[in-house]
Design a protein around this motif. Structure first.
Motif, PDB file in Angstrom:
ATOM      1  N   ILE A  15       0.847  -1.197   0.000  1.00  0.00           N
ATOM      2  CA  ILE A  15       0.000   0.000   0.000  1.00  0.00           C
ATOM      3  C   ILE A  15       0.882   1.247   0.000  1.00  0.00           C
ATOM      4  O   ILE A  15       0.638   2.200  -0.750  1.00  0.00           O
ATOM      5  N   GLU A  16       1.940   1.228   0.792  1.00  0.00           N
ATOM      6  CA  GLU A  16       2.846   2.379   0.861  1.00  0.00           C
ATOM      7  C   GLU A  16       3.442   2.682  -0.516  1.00  0.00           C
ATOM      8  O   GLU A  16       3.535   3.848  -0.927  1.00  0.00           O
ATOM      9  N   PRO A 224       0.576  -5.753  11.669  1.00  0.00           N
ATOM     10  CA  PRO A 224      -0.413  -4.696  11.917  1.00  0.00           C
ATOM     11  C   PRO A 224      -1.615  -4.832  10.987  1.00  0.00           C
ATOM     12  O   PRO A 224      -2.755  -4.625  11.406  1.00  0.00           O
ATOM     13  N   SER A 225      -1.348  -5.199   9.747  1.00  0.00           N
ATOM     14  CA  SER A 225      -2.461  -5.320   8.790  1.00  0.00           C
ATOM     15  C   SER A 225      -3.424  -6.418   9.223  1.00  0.00           C
ATOM     16  O   SER A 225      -4.635  -6.297   9.035  1.00  0.00           O
ATOM     17  N   ALA A 241      -8.508  -1.914   0.882  1.00  0.00           N
ATOM     18  CA  ALA A 241      -7.148  -1.655   0.369  1.00  0.00           C
ATOM     19  C   ALA A 241      -6.221  -2.821   0.724  1.00  0.00           C
ATOM     20  O   ALA A 241      -5.402  -3.253  -0.090  1.00  0.00           O
ATOM     21  N   LEU A 242      -6.377  -3.334   1.951  1.00  0.00           N
ATOM     22  CA  LEU A 242      -5.541  -4.464   2.376  1.00  0.00           C
ATOM     23  C   LEU A 242      -5.895  -5.715   1.568  1.00  0.00           C
ATOM     24  O   LEU A 242      -5.022  -6.518   1.236  1.00  0.00           O
ATOM     25  N   PRO A 248      -4.388 -12.276   3.022  1.00  0.00           N
ATOM     26  CA  PRO A 248      -5.170 -13.517   2.986  1.00  0.00           C
ATOM     27  C   PRO A 248      -6.408 -13.508   3.885  1.00  0.00           C
ATOM     28  O   PRO A 248      -7.332 -14.275   3.673  1.00  0.00           O
ATOM     29  N   PHE A 249      -6.430 -12.635   4.902  1.00  0.00           N
ATOM     30  CA  PHE A 249      -7.591 -12.612   5.800  1.00  0.00           C
ATOM     31  C   PHE A 249      -8.850 -12.138   5.086  1.00  0.00           C
ATOM     32  O   PHE A 249      -9.957 -12.337   5.559  1.00  0.00           O
TER      33      PHE A 249
END
Lengths: 488, 102
Positions: A15-16, A224-225, A241-242, A248-249
């Protein structure tokens, strides 16, 4: 110091790379929710401004922050003077210390600070000498127990020759708790001359470098994600976004569409298992069955394990410490808010615990009462007798006595606390996809992974709300235990 | 043996007497040095004796099935006591002592 960077969260990294503003928004949002503070401090790409904000939080993970390569200078400087030696010790692990900061820590009054400092590779000769003299004095006072204090100096390529020669005169073969020796530390020094290596070899030190075990603390703490997925109220645009970054979650998140993530069971199973997200999705709603009981094994020898029991279903368990079995959860570092351990056993629990035990396990002259409890339990299960109130109390007392250390406590499952994860809340389409992914994982028969797949198929078969379409899919799976689960 | 109409744990005095004898046999067997070997071979019968003890101690209410099973097991457990029971061993020990004295 070795400029080895901290491990980072690959999904936040993605994402960054694409949207640095969004990246910062997600980090700040995580800080607001307070569940990922330690993980953020261990994420190698957390910027200084976020660490600064994090340090102002109540119960800030200060030890992690001051070790971080991006720790703000001001915080690092003030931490050098901290009255808490653990803070100073953590500073000693920061890779970006200036020579003067290192010198200051080399004179620290606390041994553990100096010990951590001695493992840095960017020490000057002066500091190495200072640390060597300190370690030598300590070793003289308690010879034989502090050889490990020299390891950092012994491995350091900047260590002057005369100190290496002095080290060669110490006990080179005395093993530390992990089998390492001063000899092996010296062998690891890239600047050891051949003559010294030969001397070590003559002394029986194999020409093998000392292996340092790097523990990935970020993985230990959880990305953290991944924590973001655990927060029910976490903004959906960040979760999306994640998901887009391939987390995978996303597969198990009820608010995300199927198309956002196409998983492979064998590729992601380790993630699913270690985070327990798949268990957290499948297990809690099993309590809607009346015949299921959850237990929490607490054993000083084997460690802890969470498992369930359904009469007529033969699930294999291996509760040996360190083993992660597919039918139970034994990973020690997970906080399971959806599980409440009830410290005590009722008579039904005791009967269940005796069900798969055999009489001869209890044959001992001192254990006549437990044989009585065993016989009663099996007679109750065979419907040959009914318990009286006195009988219930007897079983509870005997069960608590026998299952003393290796205690199987009854567990209360709280499905609301497992949210957002919930099998029921997943769309039919997603339930179907997950089932197919797991069946593929089972059929591919990779290592022990297919046994995890088998367990998850058992869970889906046991879940009361599983659709007939999914049951039909599962019926085609070639597994006795899955067939048992379908037949119950 | 059939259950009497009253709802007490003991369907009859006869069954109480059976349970008391079973309890005595069980005590004799568990005190025996042979008990550990014996128990693996005669697990089922010993469990019935334990259930009889549980009935005596008011821990369980027996079904008709188990009442019959316990009654039928009495002869078998008695023969085990005759062979392995603690009293029997004592007798043998006494006989040995007498032999020694001779």
């Amino acid at each position: 110091m070795s400029k080895a960077s901290l491990p980072s969260d690959p999904y936040l990294d993605r994402i960054e790379a694409q949207d640095s503003k969004l990246y910062l928004e997600i980090l700040y949002c995580l800080i607001e929710h307070k569940v990922a503070n330690k993980s953020i401090a261990r994420h190698g790409r957390t910027p200084a401004e976020v660490l600064s904000a994090l340090a102002k939080e109540k119960d800030a993970p200060i030890y992690e922050i001051v070790q971080h390569p991006n720790c703000p200078d001001e915080l690092l400087r003030s931490s050098l003077q901290s009255p808490d030696s653990l803070v100073r010790l953590s500073v000693a692990n920061n890779p970006n210390l200036s020579p003067s900061q290192i010198e200051l820590l080399a004179s620290d009054e606390d041994d553990s600070v100096k010990l951590h400092l001695s493992n840095r590779s960017d020490l000057s000769e002066d500091v190495i000498r200072k640390l060597f003299n300190w370690a030598k004095n300590e070793a003289n006072q308690d010879y034989g127990h502090k050889m490990s204090w020299f390891y950092g100096i012994a491995k350091n390529p900047n260590t002057p020759r005369e100190i290496i020669q002095a080290l060669l005169k110490f006990d080179l073969k005395e093993e530390d708790y992990d089998g390492s020796t001063l000899g092996s530390a010296l062998m690891s020094n890239p600047n050891m001359i051949d003559e010294d290596k030969a001397l070590l070899s003559i002394n029986g030190i194999p020409p093998k470098k000392m292996e340092s075990i790097e523990v990935n603390m970020l993985e230990h703490e959880g990305l953290p994600s991944s924590k973001a997925f655990e927060i029910q109220s976490f903004p959906i645009q960040y979760i999306q976004a994640l998901a887009k970054a391939g987390h995978p979650f996303a597969l198990f998140h009820p608010d995300l569409a199927v198309a956002e993530f196409q998983p492979s069971f064998n590729e992601y199973i380790d993630y699913f298992i270690k985070s327990e997200i798949i268990y957290r999705t499948l297990w809690p709603e099993l309590i809607e069955r009346n015949d299921i009981k959850f237990f929490y094994l607490r054993s000083s020898y084997d460690g802890d394990a969470l498992y369930f029991h359904v009469p007529g279903l033969q699930l294999q368990h291996d509760f040996t410490r360190g083993s992660m079995t597919y039918n139970s959860m034994s990973y020690a570092f997970i906080e399971r808010d959806w599980v409440e351990v009830i410290e005590g056993l009722d008579s039904d629990d005791v009967i269940s615990l005796f069900e798969h035990r055999t009489f001869d396990e209890f044959i001992d002259f001192e254990m006549e009462e437990i044989q009585l409890a065993f016989s009663i339990s099996h007679s109750v299960l065979a419907k040959r007798v009914e318990l009286t109130q006195k009988g219930r109390e007897f079983l509870e007392a005997e069960g608590s006595t026998y299952f003393d250390d290796d205690v199987d406590y009854h567990v209360r499952i709280l499905p609301d606390k497992a949210l957002p994860y919930s099998w029921k809340k997943l769309s039919k389409e997603k339930q179907l996809l997950i089932t197919k992914v797991i069946i593929d994982g089972f059929n591919e028969k990779v290592d022990g992974k297919y046994q995890f797949a088998e367990h998850f198929l058992v869970c889906i078969a046991l879940l009361p709300n599983t659709s007939s379409e999914i049951r039909t899919l599962i019926e085609a799976v070639d597994s006795d235990v899955v067939r048992q689960a379908l037949a119950i | 043996m059939t259950r009497s109409p009253e709802t007490s744990i003991f369907p009859s005095e006869e069954f109480r007497a059976v349970c008391e004898r079973m309890d005595g046999y069980l005590s004799s067997l568990t005190a025996s040095d042979e008990y550990m070997d014996l128990s693996s071979e005669h697990e089922e019968i010993l469990q019935l004796a334990f259930v009889a003890r549980a009935v005596l101690r008011d821990l369980v209410t027996p079904s008709d099935e188990v009442i019959d099973l316990i009654a039928k097991a009495e002869d078998e457990i008695k023969s085990l006591v005759d062979e392995y029971g603690e009293d029997n061993e004592d007798n043998e020990d006494n006989e040995d002592d007498e032999d020694d004295e001779e």
